[in-house]
Design an enzyme around this catalytic site. Structure first.
Site, PDB file in Angstrom:
ATOM      1  N   LYS A  24       1.765  -5.270   3.387  1.00 31.14           N
ATOM      2  CA  LYS A  24       2.846  -4.323   3.733  1.00 31.14           C
ATOM      3  C   LYS A  24       2.345  -2.893   3.567  1.00 31.14           C
ATOM      4  CE  LYS A  24       6.336  -2.380   1.421  1.00 31.14           C
ATOM      5  NZ  LYS A  24       6.400  -1.074   2.097  1.00 31.14           N
ATOM      6  N   PRO A  25       2.225  -2.154   4.675  1.00 30.84           N
ATOM      7  CA  PRO A  25       1.890  -0.737   4.538  1.00 30.84           C
ATOM      8  C   PRO A  25       3.093   0.018   3.991  1.00 30.84           C
ATOM      9  CG  PRO A  25       2.240  -1.314   6.854  1.00 30.84           C
ATOM     10  CD  PRO A  25       2.462  -2.566   6.066  1.00 30.84           C
ATOM     11  N   ALA A  76       0.818  -1.224   0.000  1.00 28.03           N
ATOM     12  CA  ALA A  76       0.000   0.000   0.000  1.00 28.03           C
ATOM     13  C   ALA A  76       0.851   1.273   0.000  1.00 28.03           C
ATOM     14  CB  ALA A  76      -0.917  -0.013   1.221  1.00 28.03           C
ATOM     15  N   PRO A  77       0.274   2.392  -0.430  1.00 28.36           N
ATOM     16  CA  PRO A  77       0.974   3.689  -0.426  1.00 28.36           C
ATOM     17  C   PRO A  77       0.668   4.473   0.848  1.00 28.36           C
ATOM     18  CG  PRO A  77      -1.072   3.932  -1.624  1.00 28.36           C
ATOM     19  CD  PRO A  77      -1.065   2.526  -1.053  1.00 28.36           C
ATOM     20  N   TRP A  78       1.163   5.710   0.901  1.00 27.89           N
ATOM     21  CA  TRP A  78       1.058   6.489   2.142  1.00 27.89           C
ATOM     22  C   TRP A  78      -0.049   7.529   2.136  1.00 27.89           C
ATOM     23  CZ3 TRP A  78       1.612  11.087  -0.075  1.00 27.89           C
ATOM     24  CH2 TRP A  78       2.524  11.250  -1.117  1.00 27.89           C
ATOM     25  N   SER A  82       3.307   4.167  -7.277  1.00 28.06           N
ATOM     26  CA  SER A  82       3.708   4.896  -8.474  1.00 28.06           C
ATOM     27  C   SER A  82       3.860   3.936  -9.654  1.00 28.06           C
ATOM     28  CB  SER A  82       5.031   5.607  -8.208  1.00 28.06           C
ATOM     29  OG  SER A  82       6.009   4.627  -7.965  1.00 28.06           O
ATOM     30  N   THR A 118       6.998   1.769  -9.396  1.00 29.04           N
ATOM     31  CA  THR A 118       6.815   0.627  -8.495  1.00 29.04           C
ATOM     32  C   THR A 118       6.002  -0.449  -9.194  1.00 29.04           C
ATOM     33  OG1 THR A 118       6.958   2.039  -6.566  1.00 29.04           O
ATOM     34  CG2 THR A 118       5.835  -0.054  -6.254  1.00 29.04           C
ATOM     35  N   CYS A 148      -4.458  10.175  -6.195  1.00 30.70           N
ATOM     36  CA  CYS A 148      -4.314   9.786  -7.605  1.00 30.70           C
ATOM     37  C   CYS A 148      -5.503  10.249  -8.455  1.00 30.70           C
ATOM     38  CB  CYS A 148      -4.145   8.276  -7.696  1.00 30.70           C
ATOM     39  SG  CYS A 148      -5.345   7.428  -6.679  1.00 30.70           S
ATOM     40  N   GLU A 151       2.284  13.740 -13.106  1.00 31.06           N
ATOM     41  CA  GLU A 151       1.624  13.693 -11.798  1.00 31.06           C
ATOM     42  C   GLU A 151       2.490  14.443 -10.778  1.00 31.06           C
ATOM     43  OE1 GLU A 151       1.670   9.987  -9.462  1.00 31.06           O
ATOM     44  OE2 GLU A 151      -0.501  10.185  -9.308  1.00 31.06           O
ATOM     45  N   GLU A 207       6.259   2.272   4.133  1.00 32.57           N
ATOM     46  CA  GLU A 207       7.236   2.454   5.220  1.00 32.57           C
ATOM     47  C   GLU A 207       7.020   3.796   5.926  1.00 32.57           C
ATOM     48  OE1 GLU A 207       7.690   1.977   2.013  1.00 32.57           O
ATOM     49  OE2 GLU A 207       9.573   2.803   1.247  1.00 32.57           O
TER      50      GLU A 207
END
Ligand code: NAD
Length: 470
Positions: free
Chosen positions: A176-177, A150-152, A229, A232, A284, A374, A179
């Site tokens: 996995k969140p 996942a993203p932040w 992104s 990624t 997004c 973006e 970091e």
């Protein structure tokens, strides 16, 4: 003040401290250290995948009703802890507390409830004798161990979008969140232990380079889902090729907003002021690429400029990190060197944490960097157009295809233009409205795979044909 911040990972139904590098979480509000979070070691990631693999047959065998019941209970826990979770997310991301509490938490618990119910209502082709003497039927089965990354920007929301359909469909998960923003998911570990059998949901933290890549590479992971992104997404795709994993990619966006000269200008301005800058534009689907027809161009620019200047930065929050603020600032500073571009609001860093002024750049041309790339910050560009064909061509002339919107009082025009756009969602005379029942996902480099809705649930299943000789 937060009473307690938990940094334990969740592996095989047990809370354990990460055994690898510590990652410092820095407050975007004031640049002070929040806490250090130890990352999962390679052995711990392996253990999480093994646990998910071992838990899969049992979880898959449970009835839909049983799995749904646990997800409903999780939704209730999230509602009960709403204030605490909102405070924690706000501390970690700098998001305004009230926004998190009133906008995000209710949607998060609703996603768990929706998928709990939806999993019991999956539909498909009728069984029948498609060959004489043989009965065929369709099954939808879970995929297996799913790695979810996942993203932040909406940490707990993105976790809900991923975990709810995956578990409801009978998969087990290694999550996995980002970091940068692991705290709210880690805060739910005790609830997960009480509600789910060991190994069904595992939470590991760490960088994408180490932990994310190990999950995406792992040969016992059957599917990997990532929101992040484009770069990624490409790396995850290449990792996934090792054992031909299923992939579910939700990547970047650069949403066009097409404002025709018969639209309600005040309504448009109010919506762009809200949804171009919400969450400091770290979205997004942010309404960041405005195309305005000749006749109303000047009026829109004047009204939007005044409105953007009136935004209270406390309502949109800071950027997630100094690095992200530098990226945004870089885009705007380059804009300042281009003679035809005019910044009519904002354009500078604010001397507080990672805050940046809500910024409006007008007279932008189709090839300008601010129109094509973006930015992921509180920056909106405005471009003038003269006719429908030009607006559609420019809107589609973009590597992304996630969200779009059309503003007009002419319903025929709205439908015609929406049929020509290549974006996963097109809002007409509105913006940023999500329903758990409706899909979210993109075209082109925005990735593929659907979040939310029955389509999201189906993405976490495999269609199978069962045939019996009669
Ligand atoms: P990011 O790509 O830097 O990171 C996303 C996640 O991927 C993080 O957990 C990161 O650790 C992990 N990661 C990074 N490299 C990896 C690798 N090689 N293998 C496996 N995992 C890896 O994105 P971000 O900066 O956290 O979020 C911002 C981006 O996310 C923006 O581009 C935004 O548009 C996108 N986004 C898209 C959606 C959507 O629904 N399409 C929603 C939110 C954010």
């Amino acid at each position: 003040m937060i009473e307690k911040i938990d940094t334990h990972l969740l592996i095989n139904g047990k809370k354990v401290l990460g055994e690898s590098e510590k990652i410092a979480l820095i407050s975007p509000e004031n640049n002070e250290l929040i806490i250090d979070v130890p990352s999962a070691s390679a052995d711990q990631v392996d253990a999480a995948v093994e646990a998910a693999n071992a838990a899969f047959p049992g979880w898959k065998r449970k009835s839909f009703a049983d799995r749904a019941d646990r997800l409903f209970k999780l939704a209730d826990r999230i509602d009960e802890k709403a204030g605490f979770l909102a405070k924690l997310e706000s501390l970690n991301c700098g998001k305004p507390y009230q926004r998190m509490l009133e906008d995000e938490i209710p949607a998060i618990s609703d996603h768990f409830r929706f998928f709990a119910g939806a999993s019991r209502c999956m539909s498909g082709s009728a069984s029948g004798e498609y060959l004489e003497g043989f009965t065929s039927m369709i099954r939808r089965d879970p995929v297996g161990v799913v790695g979810q990354i996942a993203p932040w920007n909406y940490p707990l929301m993105m976790a809900a979008w991923k975990i709810a359909p995956a578990l409801a469909a009978g998969n087990t998960v290694v999550f996995k969140p980002s970091e940068n923003t692991p705290l709210t998911m880690l805060a739910l570990a005790d609830d997960m232990i009480e509600l789910f059998p060991a190994g069904v949901l595992n939470i590991v933290t760490g960088t994408g380079r180490a932990v994310g890549k190990q999950i995406a590479d792992h040969d016992k992971v059957q599917m990997v889902s990532v929101t992040g992104s484009v770069n990624t997404g490409k790396q995850v795709l290449s990792s996934a090729s090792s054992n031909v994993k299923r992939t579910h990619l939700e990547l970047g966006g650069k949403a066009p907003v097409i404002a025709f000269d018969d639209c309600d200008v005040d309504d448009l301005v109010e919506n762009i002021t809200l949804w171009g800058y919400y969450n400091a534009g770290q979205d997004c689907t942010a309404a960041c690429r405005l195309y305005v027809q000749d006749n109303i161009y000047q009026e829109v620019v004047e009204k939007l400029t005044a409105s953007v200047k009136g935004i209270d930065v406390n309502d949109i929050g800071p950027l997630i990190s100094e690095q992200q603020r530098e990226t945004v600032s870089g885009f705007v500073e380059r804009t300042k060197t281009i003679p035809h571009l005019n910044i009519t609001a904002g354009g500078n860093k604010i001397d507080r944490g990672c805050y940046y002024e809500p910024t409006l750049i007008v007279d932008a041309l189709q090839d300008d960097e601010v129109v094509q790339e973006e930015i992921f910050g509180p920056v909106v560009s405005v471009t003038r157009f003269s006719n429908t064909d030009q607006a559609v061509e420019w809107a589609n002339d973009c590597k992304y295809g996630l969200a779009s919107s059309i503003w007009t009082r002419d319903i025929q025009k709205a439908h015609k233009v929406s049929s020509l756009l290549q974006f996963g969602v097109t809002w007409i005379n509105t913006y940023f409205m999500y329903a758990s029942e409706m899909p979210h996902g993109g075209f082109k480099m925005s990735g593929y795979g659907k979040d939310l809705s029955m389509y999201g649930l189906e993405d976490y299943t495999v269609v199978r044909h069962i045939m019996v000789k009669i």
